[in-house]
Motif scaffolding. Sequence first.
Motif, PDB file in Angstrom:
ATOM      1  N   VAL A   1       0.850  -1.198   0.000  1.00 23.12           N
ATOM      2  CA  VAL A   1       0.000   0.000   0.000  1.00 23.12           C
ATOM      3  C   VAL A   1       0.881   1.242   0.000  1.00 23.12           C
ATOM      4  O   VAL A   1       1.753   1.399   0.862  1.00 23.12           O
ATOM      5  CB  VAL A   1      -0.934   0.015   1.226  1.00 23.12           C
ATOM      6  N   TYR A   2       0.673   2.104  -0.986  1.00 23.47           N
ATOM      7  CA  TYR A   2       1.358   3.394  -1.067  1.00 23.47           C
ATOM      8  C   TYR A   2       0.293   4.476  -1.140  1.00 23.47           C
ATOM      9  O   TYR A   2      -0.550   4.465  -2.038  1.00 23.47           O
ATOM     10  CB  TYR A   2       2.278   3.453  -2.284  1.00 23.47           C
ATOM     11  N   GLY A   3       0.337   5.414  -0.199  1.00 15.80           N
ATOM     12  CA  GLY A   3      -0.739   6.384  -0.111  1.00 15.80           C
ATOM     13  C   GLY A   3      -2.004   5.675   0.325  1.00 15.80           C
ATOM     14  O   GLY A   3      -2.011   4.958   1.332  1.00 15.80           O
ATOM     15  N   VAL A   4      -3.082   5.846  -0.412  1.00 15.98           N
ATOM     16  CA  VAL A   4      -4.326   5.136  -0.086  1.00 15.98           C
ATOM     17  C   VAL A   4      -4.652   4.092  -1.159  1.00 15.98           C
ATOM     18  O   VAL A   4      -5.764   3.567  -1.202  1.00 15.98           O
ATOM     19  CB  VAL A   4      -5.506   6.120   0.063  1.00 15.98           C
ATOM     20  N   ASN A   5      -3.674   3.779  -2.000  1.00 14.47           N
ATOM     21  CA  ASN A   5      -3.883   2.802  -3.064  1.00 14.47           C
ATOM     22  C   ASN A   5      -2.965   1.604  -2.876  1.00 14.47           C
ATOM     23  O   ASN A   5      -1.851   1.730  -2.361  1.00 14.47           O
ATOM     24  CB  ASN A   5      -3.619   3.437  -4.433  1.00 14.47           C
ATOM     25  N   ALA A   6      -3.432   0.441  -3.313  1.00 17.95           N
ATOM     26  CA  ALA A   6      -2.662  -0.799  -3.178  1.00 17.95           C
ATOM     27  C   ALA A   6      -2.114  -1.231  -4.536  1.00 17.95           C
ATOM     28  O   ALA A   6      -2.687  -0.912  -5.589  1.00 17.95           O
ATOM     29  CB  ALA A   6      -3.553  -1.901  -2.602  1.00 17.95           C
TER      30      ALA A   6
ATOM     31  N   GLY B   1       3.821  11.470   6.474  1.00 20.41           N
ATOM     32  CA  GLY B   1       5.195  11.299   6.010  1.00 20.41           C
ATOM     33  C   GLY B   1       5.757   9.965   6.460  1.00 20.41           C
ATOM     34  O   GLY B   1       5.026   9.037   6.797  1.00 20.41           O
ATOM     35  N   GLY B   2       7.079   9.876   6.461  1.00 18.45           N
ATOM     36  CA  GLY B   2       7.765   8.632   6.762  1.00 18.45           C
ATOM     37  C   GLY B   2       8.476   8.109   5.539  1.00 18.45           C
ATOM     38  O   GLY B   2       8.343   8.653   4.440  1.00 18.45           O
ATOM     39  N   GLY B   3       9.265   7.038   5.701  1.00 18.80           N
ATOM     40  CA  GLY B   3       9.994   6.440   4.576  1.00 18.80           C
ATOM     41  C   GLY B   3       9.045   6.038   3.462  1.00 18.80           C
ATOM     42  O   GLY B   3       9.206   6.417   2.310  1.00 18.80           O
ATOM     43  N   ILE B   4       8.057   5.209   3.820  1.00 19.42           N
ATOM     44  CA  ILE B   4       6.909   4.975   2.939  1.00 19.42           C
ATOM     45  C   ILE B   4       5.785   5.792   3.558  1.00 19.42           C
ATOM     46  O   ILE B   4       5.286   5.460   4.630  1.00 19.42           O
ATOM     47  CB  ILE B   4       6.538   3.483   2.849  1.00 19.42           C
ATOM     48  N   PRO B   5       5.407   6.932   2.948  1.00 20.33           N
ATOM     49  CA  PRO B   5       4.534   7.905   3.610  1.00 20.33           C
ATOM     50  C   PRO B   5       3.234   7.319   4.135  1.00 20.33           C
ATOM     51  O   PRO B   5       2.560   6.536   3.460  1.00 20.33           O
ATOM     52  CB  PRO B   5       4.270   8.937   2.503  1.00 20.33           C
ATOM     53  N   GLN B   6       2.921   7.713   5.367  1.00 17.35           N
ATOM     54  CA  GLN B   6       1.673   7.329   6.025  1.00 17.35           C
ATOM     55  C   GLN B   6       0.820   8.587   6.223  1.00 17.35           C
ATOM     56  O   GLN B   6       1.345   9.692   6.333  1.00 17.35           O
ATOM     57  CB  GLN B   6       1.980   6.689   7.391  1.00 17.35           C
ATOM     58  N   PRO B   7      -0.499   8.434   6.287  1.00 15.75           N
ATOM     59  CA  PRO B   7      -1.352   9.615   6.472  1.00 15.75           C
ATOM     60  C   PRO B   7      -1.180  10.235   7.849  1.00 15.75           C
ATOM     61  O   PRO B   7      -0.962   9.529   8.838  1.00 15.75           O
ATOM     62  CB  PRO B   7      -2.775   9.060   6.293  1.00 15.75           C
TER      63      PRO B   7
ATOM     64  N   ILE C   1       0.447  16.349  -0.761  1.00 20.73           N
ATOM     65  CA  ILE C   1       1.325  15.514  -1.580  1.00 20.73           C
ATOM     66  C   ILE C   1       2.668  15.403  -0.871  1.00 20.73           C
ATOM     67  O   ILE C   1       3.308  16.413  -0.563  1.00 20.73           O
ATOM     68  CB  ILE C   1       1.509  16.111  -2.988  1.00 20.73           C
ATOM     69  N   ILE C   2       3.066  14.171  -0.589  1.00 22.37           N
ATOM     70  CA  ILE C   2       4.334  13.913   0.107  1.00 22.37           C
ATOM     71  C   ILE C   2       5.287  13.267  -0.884  1.00 22.37           C
ATOM     72  O   ILE C   2       5.003  12.186  -1.420  1.00 22.37           O
ATOM     73  CB  ILE C   2       4.107  13.008   1.331  1.00 22.37           C
ATOM     74  N   SER C   3       6.404  13.927  -1.135  1.00 23.65           N
ATOM     75  CA  SER C   3       7.358  13.448  -2.142  1.00 23.65           C
ATOM     76  C   SER C   3       8.621  12.916  -1.472  1.00 23.65           C
ATOM     77  O   SER C   3       9.145  13.519  -0.534  1.00 23.65           O
ATOM     78  CB  SER C   3       7.728  14.589  -3.101  1.00 23.65           C
TER      79      SER C   3
END
Length: 512
Positions: free
Chosen positions: A10-15, A286-292, A329-331
């Motif tokens: 899961v990345y963002g809110v999509n799998a 944010g985070g390494g793999i961004p979380q909400p 948007i978290i880049s």
Amino acid sequence: MLSKSFGSAVYGVNAYIITVEVNVSQGTKFFMVGLPDSAVKESEQRVESAIKHFGYRMPRQKVVVNLAPADIRKEGSAYDLPIALGILAASEQIVTDKLERYIIMGELALDGKLRPIKGALPIAIEARKQHYKGFVLPKENANEAAIVNNLDVIGVENIQEAIEFFEGKLHIEPLQTDTRDMFYNTLNDYEADFSNVQGQENIKRALEIAAAGGHNVIMIGPPGAGKTMLAKRLPSILPPLTLHEALETTKIHSVAGKLGKASSLISTRPYRTPHHTISDVALVGGGGIPQPGEISLAHNGVLFLDELPEFKRTALEVMRQPLEDRKVIISRAKISVEFPANFMLIASMNPCPCGYYNHPEKECICGAGVVQKYLNKISGPLLDRIDLHVEVTPVSFDQMTSNRKAESSAQIRERVIKARDIQTARFKDTPHIYSNALMPPQMVKQLCQINEAGKTLLKTAMERLGLSARAYDRILKVSRTIADLAGSEQIKIEHLAEAIQYRSLDREGWAG
């Protein structure tokens, strides 16, 4: 022998679908490839202990586990179950042709039991989209995934049940959920209600206007005046969630792991109250793999910031862009994710450090300039995005002990819904604008026209009260909402007069 099973990331809110390839061949050692993080690499120990607990063995040969696509980083422990089943199939300890027809996710305990995972709902949505037959996952997450129809959701308690299901030895009935029935049965099921609030009629009115137009609000008043109590009841007068909004909100909470064990579909508007010590990343995401972050968890609901001046300046400033764009948007170097952040901001604050500036009975003990310094902790650009400034005064003893029945949230909500229906019709041809609060300046000029008497009143108010220029558009937007609540096509002078009251912090000399 080579076997394939399928999991998901899961990345963002999509799998996204992840292929778990396992090859058992001549040689020694265990290899995990495909950019796994530490939690994924450690699955070797959990898998070995879990399968041994049920009488299976870990192959003493060369075992290569590849998580494809190999250029995307994999994170978390939820890949344990597909890896374990892949190893058993590749070493021919189980024989099945079902593995490639299901998405499989789950974290293994050392005794083979399955622990819950994050993001079950977006994974289930992607599984249906990619035409998989079903989704095998921990039983605790089954209700959440079963929201998605036309997908066999198989909840299992341990790896043995999963093995027997894939071998055809155990029949597990797919979990069925009537999503619409569940949604409509719990709609508007709020604990807090405005009928429990005695007095504060002017504040209730301000919150009704805020709910009707989607306006942000700041409440200024002494300790114990009821700011937090009133803010907590705001979601109960907002229009009910639509099923689409409920699914969107549930996806975000699922990704963040915030859904309870018994929860499946969020059917009431979220209400988030982060503490003032919150970090920038925890607030925005944010985070390494961004979380909400909290602003995304408040999507389609209310974000309440109590004691606003106590929040870090940097944390407040990062909210400015999401308040305008309704998304964040978290880049990162290799990935950019977008989280929705369409929330109402409700803030509260004391008027000064001691809390009693402008108090009708108690005297403020703050020194000269202290009040202004305290208010200056909130930047102008952030204050510019808050439409209503409401002064909250303490409730008198007579009001607290009154037997007069207060208006319920349901009654207020009816008026709010009617006003929102007017706005829906007004903005039906304008994308991304659905409430008065979102109108850009050019639309304000077009839709918030006032007559000569109104212009004279507004001019006088700006001159006498020392209102700043930024208050002009805000007053017109709020007066448009007040007119909608009254069912009036035109903004009348009384609507404008009421809107002018809600600009306390724009008055020059408000803090001395």
